[in-house]
Write a protein that holds these residues in place. Structure first.
Motif, PDB file in Angstrom:
ATOM      1  N   LYS A 101       0.821  -1.210   0.000  1.00 31.86           N
ATOM      2  CA  LYS A 101       0.000   0.000   0.000  1.00 31.86           C
ATOM      3  C   LYS A 101       0.855   1.260   0.000  1.00 31.86           C
ATOM      4  O   LYS A 101       0.539   2.249  -0.643  1.00 31.86           O
ATOM      5  CB  LYS A 101      -0.932  -0.002   1.214  1.00 31.86           C
ATOM      6  CG  LYS A 101      -2.006  -1.074   1.183  1.00 31.86           C
ATOM      7  CD  LYS A 101      -2.875  -0.998   2.429  1.00 31.86           C
ATOM      8  CE  LYS A 101      -3.957  -2.068   2.428  1.00 31.86           C
ATOM      9  NZ  LYS A 101      -4.775  -2.026   3.674  1.00 31.86           N
ATOM     10  N   SER A 102       1.933   1.221   0.771  1.00 31.13           N
ATOM     11  CA  SER A 102       2.824   2.369   0.873  1.00 31.13           C
ATOM     12  C   SER A 102       4.155   1.898   1.443  1.00 31.13           C
ATOM     13  O   SER A 102       4.273   0.764   1.929  1.00 31.13           O
ATOM     14  CB  SER A 102       2.220   3.440   1.801  1.00 31.13           C
ATOM     15  OG  SER A 102       2.130   2.937   3.132  1.00 31.13           O
ATOM     16  N   SER A 103       5.149   2.753   1.395  1.00 26.96           N
ATOM     17  CA  SER A 103       6.443   2.409   1.980  1.00 26.96           C
ATOM     18  C   SER A 103       6.323   2.243   3.485  1.00 26.96           C
ATOM     19  O   SER A 103       7.011   1.410   4.091  1.00 26.96           O
ATOM     20  CB  SER A 103       7.477   3.479   1.638  1.00 26.96           C
ATOM     21  OG  SER A 103       7.047   4.753   2.085  1.00 26.96           O
ATOM     22  N   ASP A 104       5.448   3.019   4.103  1.00 27.10           N
ATOM     23  CA  ASP A 104       5.231   2.895   5.551  1.00 27.10           C
ATOM     24  C   ASP A 104       4.607   1.543   5.886  1.00 27.10           C
ATOM     25  O   ASP A 104       4.962   0.911   6.886  1.00 27.10           O
ATOM     26  CB  ASP A 104       4.332   4.023   6.066  1.00 27.10           C
ATOM     27  CG  ASP A 104       5.036   5.369   6.112  1.00 27.10           C
ATOM     28  OD1 ASP A 104       6.284   5.391   6.017  1.00 27.10           O
ATOM     29  OD2 ASP A 104       4.339   6.394   6.228  1.00 27.10           O
ATOM     30  N   ASP A 105       3.665   1.124   5.053  1.00 28.48           N
ATOM     31  CA  ASP A 105       3.013  -0.171   5.271  1.00 28.48           C
ATOM     32  C   ASP A 105       4.022  -1.301   5.114  1.00 28.48           C
ATOM     33  O   ASP A 105       4.039  -2.253   5.915  1.00 28.48           O
ATOM     34  CB  ASP A 105       1.877  -0.357   4.274  1.00 28.48           C
ATOM     35  CG  ASP A 105       1.093  -1.639   4.513  1.00 28.48           C
ATOM     36  OD1 ASP A 105       0.575  -1.805   5.634  1.00 28.48           O
ATOM     37  OD2 ASP A 105       1.009  -2.469   3.584  1.00 28.48           O
ATOM     38  N   GLU A 106       4.884  -1.209   4.116  1.00 24.28           N
ATOM     39  CA  GLU A 106       5.911  -2.219   3.918  1.00 24.28           C
ATOM     40  C   GLU A 106       6.869  -2.268   5.102  1.00 24.28           C
ATOM     41  O   GLU A 106       7.224  -3.351   5.586  1.00 24.28           O
ATOM     42  CB  GLU A 106       6.694  -1.946   2.642  1.00 24.28           C
ATOM     43  CG  GLU A 106       7.775  -2.989   2.361  1.00 24.28           C
ATOM     44  CD  GLU A 106       8.523  -2.744   1.074  1.00 24.28           C
ATOM     45  OE1 GLU A 106       9.357  -3.599   0.703  1.00 24.28           O
ATOM     46  OE2 GLU A 106       8.274  -1.709   0.419  1.00 24.28           O
ATOM     47  N   ALA A 107       7.267  -1.095   5.600  1.00 24.09           N
ATOM     48  CA  ALA A 107       8.173  -1.035   6.746  1.00 24.09           C
ATOM     49  C   ALA A 107       7.532  -1.654   7.982  1.00 24.09           C
ATOM     50  O   ALA A 107       8.189  -2.348   8.762  1.00 24.09           O
ATOM     51  CB  ALA A 107       8.569   0.409   7.023  1.00 24.09           C
ATOM     52  N   SER A 108       6.232  -1.424   8.150  1.00 21.47           N
ATOM     53  CA  SER A 108       5.514  -1.981   9.295  1.00 21.47           C
ATOM     54  C   SER A 108       5.455  -3.507   9.215  1.00 21.47           C
ATOM     55  O   SER A 108       5.644  -4.202  10.218  1.00 21.47           O
ATOM     56  CB  SER A 108       4.097  -1.406   9.350  1.00 21.47           C
ATOM     57  OG  SER A 108       3.354  -1.984  10.396  1.00 21.47           O
ATOM     58  N   LEU A 109       5.205  -4.038   8.020  1.00 18.14           N
ATOM     59  CA  LEU A 109       5.155  -5.482   7.834  1.00 18.14           C
ATOM     60  C   LEU A 109       6.532  -6.112   8.052  1.00 18.14           C
ATOM     61  O   LEU A 109       6.655  -7.190   8.643  1.00 18.14           O
ATOM     62  CB  LEU A 109       4.656  -5.815   6.433  1.00 18.14           C
ATOM     63  CG  LEU A 109       3.185  -5.505   6.161  1.00 18.14           C
ATOM     64  CD1 LEU A 109       2.894  -5.591   4.667  1.00 18.14           C
ATOM     65  CD2 LEU A 109       2.277  -6.452   6.937  1.00 18.14           C
ATOM     66  N   LYS A 110       7.559  -5.430   7.598  1.00 20.22           N
ATOM     67  CA  LYS A 110       8.920  -5.924   7.780  1.00 20.22           C
ATOM     68  C   LYS A 110       9.280  -5.982   9.264  1.00 20.22           C
ATOM     69  O   LYS A 110       9.896  -6.937   9.737  1.00 20.22           O
ATOM     70  CB  LYS A 110       9.896  -5.008   7.031  1.00 20.22           C
ATOM     71  CG  LYS A 110      11.279  -5.594   6.829  1.00 20.22           C
ATOM     72  CD  LYS A 110      12.173  -4.630   6.059  1.00 20.22           C
ATOM     73  CE  LYS A 110      11.653  -4.362   4.668  1.00 20.22           C
ATOM     74  NZ  LYS A 110      12.572  -3.488   3.894  1.00 20.22           N
ATOM     75  N   GLN A 111       8.856  -4.961   9.993  1.00 17.03           N
ATOM     76  CA  GLN A 111       9.106  -4.939  11.444  1.00 17.03           C
ATOM     77  C   GLN A 111       8.331  -6.050  12.137  1.00 17.03           C
ATOM     78  O   GLN A 111       8.826  -6.687  13.073  1.00 17.03           O
ATOM     79  CB  GLN A 111       8.701  -3.579  12.011  1.00 17.03           C
ATOM     80  CG  GLN A 111       9.081  -3.387  13.476  1.00 17.03           C
ATOM     81  CD  GLN A 111       8.709  -2.011  13.981  1.00 17.03           C
ATOM     82  OE1 GLN A 111       7.579  -1.553  13.798  1.00 17.03           O
ATOM     83  NE2 GLN A 111       9.649  -1.336  14.616  1.00 17.03           N
ATOM     84  N   GLN A 112       7.129  -6.313  11.654  1.00 15.26           N
ATOM     85  CA  GLN A 112       6.326  -7.391  12.217  1.00 15.26           C
ATOM     86  C   GLN A 112       7.029  -8.736  12.047  1.00 15.26           C
ATOM     87  O   GLN A 112       7.106  -9.541  12.985  1.00 15.26           O
ATOM     88  CB  GLN A 112       4.958  -7.433  11.544  1.00 15.26           C
ATOM     89  CG  GLN A 112       4.022  -8.489  12.094  1.00 15.26           C
ATOM     90  CD  GLN A 112       2.701  -8.505  11.348  1.00 15.26           C
ATOM     91  OE1 GLN A 112       2.641  -8.910  10.186  1.00 15.26           O
ATOM     92  NE2 GLN A 112       1.640  -8.054  11.997  1.00 15.26           N
TER      93      GLN A 112
END
Length: 277
Positions: A101-112
């Protein structure tokens, strides 16, 4: 949890013909809905990898890395396992043509994914036995142990981990959005399939089976549910299920089964619309 589609991707190099082999994923999809089975395995329809599925694949990849080294007697620090996540992420994102969805969403999933892997490794006991097998595809002919009937088709399954010991433990990893509780019957097809495959390929009975769930809560939870070795009753039920499955394939009968699982079906809002009308 790791979805049917994700497990199927690990058997992607195999023939796609429904008569080529039986797998726990195929059986479970057929049980859930014959129409969903037909769309996926007969018509060959595929949906894009979801973000949730992608996180599960990354977690599996990192745990496979950890356990392959452990199988060789090589200790890998948690920090090294987690640090390798970035490379896996980039590689698998390209392979799966992931769109976030966005770079922020990708970063959040990666952190998860990073938190899940870290939580799992931190919970491991120091004396966990060395692996006998890691991310291994097992194959065996389906022969009813009670009647001797040969079904003429193999059973295939991707086993995440087998730990050594007096009675080997066959383990499957799952990622889940929430705790599911220890409901053995929901995993019966997979557990019995893995037990049968292990017995046929290893020549001995499993000691136990485990489902290890990495739960994607804000503070990750690691839940390990252990189940006893499969009984004759488990195997009888499994082979009756296989008979019914093959009978449906032979008749070309793919029954639409509406129910609560429809809310999670990849075909719900596309190819299934005409059946819902």
């Amino acid at each position: 949890m790791i979805s049917t589609a994700a497990k199927d991707e690990q058997l992607a190099e195999r023939p796609t013909d429904v008569w080529a082999y039986i797998s726990p994923s195929r059986l479970n999809t057929w049980l859930r809905c014959g129409l969903a089975f037909k769309l996926r395995y007969v018509d060959g329809l595929r949906s894009p990898t979801s973000p949730s599925m992608f996180v599960g694949k990354i977690v599996h990849s990192r745990l496979e890395h950890f356990y392959r080294h452990r199988q060789l007697g090589i200790a890998v620090p948690t920090s090294d396992v987690v640090d390798g996540l970035e490379a896996d992420w980039q590689r698998l994102a390209v392979e799966d043509e992931m769109v976030f969805k966005s770079s922020d969403d990708e970063a959040s999933l990666k952190q998860q994914a990073s938190r899940l892997v870290t939580a799992y490794l931190q919970k491991l006991p120091d004396d966990e036995p060395r692996p006998l097998a890691v991310e291994t595809t097992l194959e065996a002919p389906l022969i009813d142990p009670f009647s001797g009937e040969d079904f003429g088709i193999p059973l295939l399954g991707v086993v995440d981990l087998v730990l050594s010991g007096d009675g080997p433990t066959v383990i499957d990893f799952k990622t889940a959005a929430k705790s599911t509780g220890q409901v053995e019957i929901t995993h019966e097809v997979q557990l019995t399939s893995y037990a049968y495959l292990f017995r046929q390929t290893a020549g001995r009975e499993e000691g136990s089976l485990e489902i290890r769930s990495l739960v994607k809560t804000k503070t990750p939870k690691i839940e390990c549910h252990r189940y006893a070795a499969r009984t004759d009753q488990h195997l009888r039920r499994f082979f009756e299920l296989v008979r019914a499955y093959l009978d449906d394939l032979d008749r070309g009968r793919f029954v639409y089964r509406p129910g609560w699982t429809c809310s999670m079906c990849e075909f719900r809002d596309s190819h299934c619309r005409s059946w819902q009308a």
